[in-house]
Motif scaffolding. Sequence first.
Motif, PDB file in Angstrom:
ATOM      1  N   MET A   1       0.856  -1.184   0.000  1.00 55.72           N
ATOM      2  CA  MET A   1       0.000   0.000   0.000  1.00 55.72           C
ATOM      3  C   MET A   1       0.892   1.235   0.000  1.00 55.72           C
ATOM      4  O   MET A   1       1.860   1.304   0.758  1.00 55.72           O
ATOM      5  N   ALA A   2       0.569   2.193  -0.844  1.00 55.34           N
ATOM      6  CA  ALA A   2       1.411   3.376  -0.994  1.00 55.34           C
ATOM      7  C   ALA A   2       1.545   4.144   0.314  1.00 55.34           C
ATOM      8  O   ALA A   2       0.596   4.243   1.097  1.00 55.34           O
ATOM      9  N   TRP A   3       2.751   4.672   0.554  1.00 53.63           N
ATOM     10  CA  TRP A   3       2.978   5.532   1.716  1.00 53.63           C
ATOM     11  C   TRP A   3       2.175   6.830   1.551  1.00 53.63           C
ATOM     12  O   TRP A   3       1.753   7.173   0.435  1.00 53.63           O
ATOM     13  N   PRO A   4       1.997   7.588   2.622  1.00 51.74           N
ATOM     14  CA  PRO A   4       1.348   8.903   2.498  1.00 51.74           C
ATOM     15  C   PRO A   4       2.079   9.781   1.488  1.00 51.74           C
ATOM     16  O   PRO A   4       3.317   9.726   1.376  1.00 51.74           O
ATOM     17  N   ASP A   5       1.319  10.584   0.753  1.00 48.34           N
ATOM     18  CA  ASP A   5       1.930  11.496  -0.221  1.00 48.34           C
ATOM     19  C   ASP A   5       2.837  12.502   0.473  1.00 48.34           C
ATOM     20  O   ASP A   5       3.915  12.845  -0.027  1.00 48.34           O
ATOM     21  N   SER A   6       2.385  12.992   1.631  1.00 47.15           N
ATOM     22  CA  SER A   6       3.168  13.971   2.377  1.00 47.15           C
ATOM     23  C   SER A   6       2.552  14.142   3.756  1.00 47.15           C
ATOM     24  O   SER A   6       1.438  13.671   4.018  1.00 47.15           O
ATOM     25  N   TYR A   7       3.286  14.824   4.627  1.00 43.57           N
ATOM     26  CA  TYR A   7       2.778  15.243   5.935  1.00 43.57           C
ATOM     27  C   TYR A   7       2.848  16.764   5.960  1.00 43.57           C
ATOM     28  O   TYR A   7       3.900  17.334   5.670  1.00 43.57           O
ATOM     29  N   SER A   8       1.746  17.408   6.298  1.00 49.30           N
ATOM     30  CA  SER A   8       1.738  18.868   6.348  1.00 49.30           C
ATOM     31  C   SER A   8       1.034  19.333   7.614  1.00 49.30           C
ATOM     32  O   SER A   8       0.365  18.550   8.306  1.00 49.30           O
TER      33      SER A   8
END
Length: 223
Positions: A80-87
Motif C-alpha cells: 500500500m502506498a505511503w502517504p503522499d506527504s505530511y503537512s
Amino acid sequence: MKPEFDSLTRVMKARYSCRAYLPQAVEHSLIEQIVRTARRAPSWCNAQPWQLTITSQEETAKLGEALYAHASKHKMQPDMAWPDSYSGPYKARRFTCGMQLYDALGISREDKPVRAAQMLENFRFFGAPHVMLVTSPSELGPYGALDCGGFITAFTLAAQAAGIASIPQAAPAGHAPFLRDYFRLPEDRLILCAVSFGYADEAHKANSFRTERADTGEIIDWR
C-alpha cells in the motif's frame, strides 16, 4: 464514570511504542490470550480480514537479520502506498516524535549516519522477541486495512493490559516482496504492517519518553 472506563483509560495512557526489549520470550498461551481478546475488534460486516503471522523468539532473530540485510541494500516496495506527504499539524507531530526519540538516545539532528542506523533497527524489530505480521485480503482494499487498524489497536491495548509492550511498525511492510517470499504468503493478501512485542526494557533510553496527544479541541468539530 464506570470502573471499566477508568481501567481502559489507564491502559491507554500506559501504552507506548516500545523500542527496546528484554531477551525473554512471551509464553505462547499468553500471546494466544491477547489475540483472543483483540479479535473482538469491530470490522465491516464482521469480515475480520486480519490474518496474522507470529514468530517465535528464534524465528524473530533469523527474520530480523535477513530483513536488516535486505533493507540495507534495497529500496522499499510497500503493498500500500505511503502517504503522499505530511503537512500542518501532522508534520509537526511527526517531527516532534522523531526528535523525542533522537534526544532520548543522544543523537543529534545533524548526525545523519547515526540516525539512519537507528532507523534500520526497525528491521530488527528493536530487539523484540516476537513480531506479528498483519495481512488483509487485497480484494477488500483500504476498508480491509481500516479494519486491521482496529485490530492492531485492540492487540496493543490487550498486550499492555497483560504486561506486554509493543510497537506497530510500517517500515517492515515497506519490504513486502521480501516478506511475502520469506513466509510464502499468498499474492492476494496485502502486507500492512508488523507489530513487534515482548517484555519492555524499561531502563533503556529509547523507552524513556512519551508522545503527547492533541487536545480534544483540536480534533472535534462540534455541530
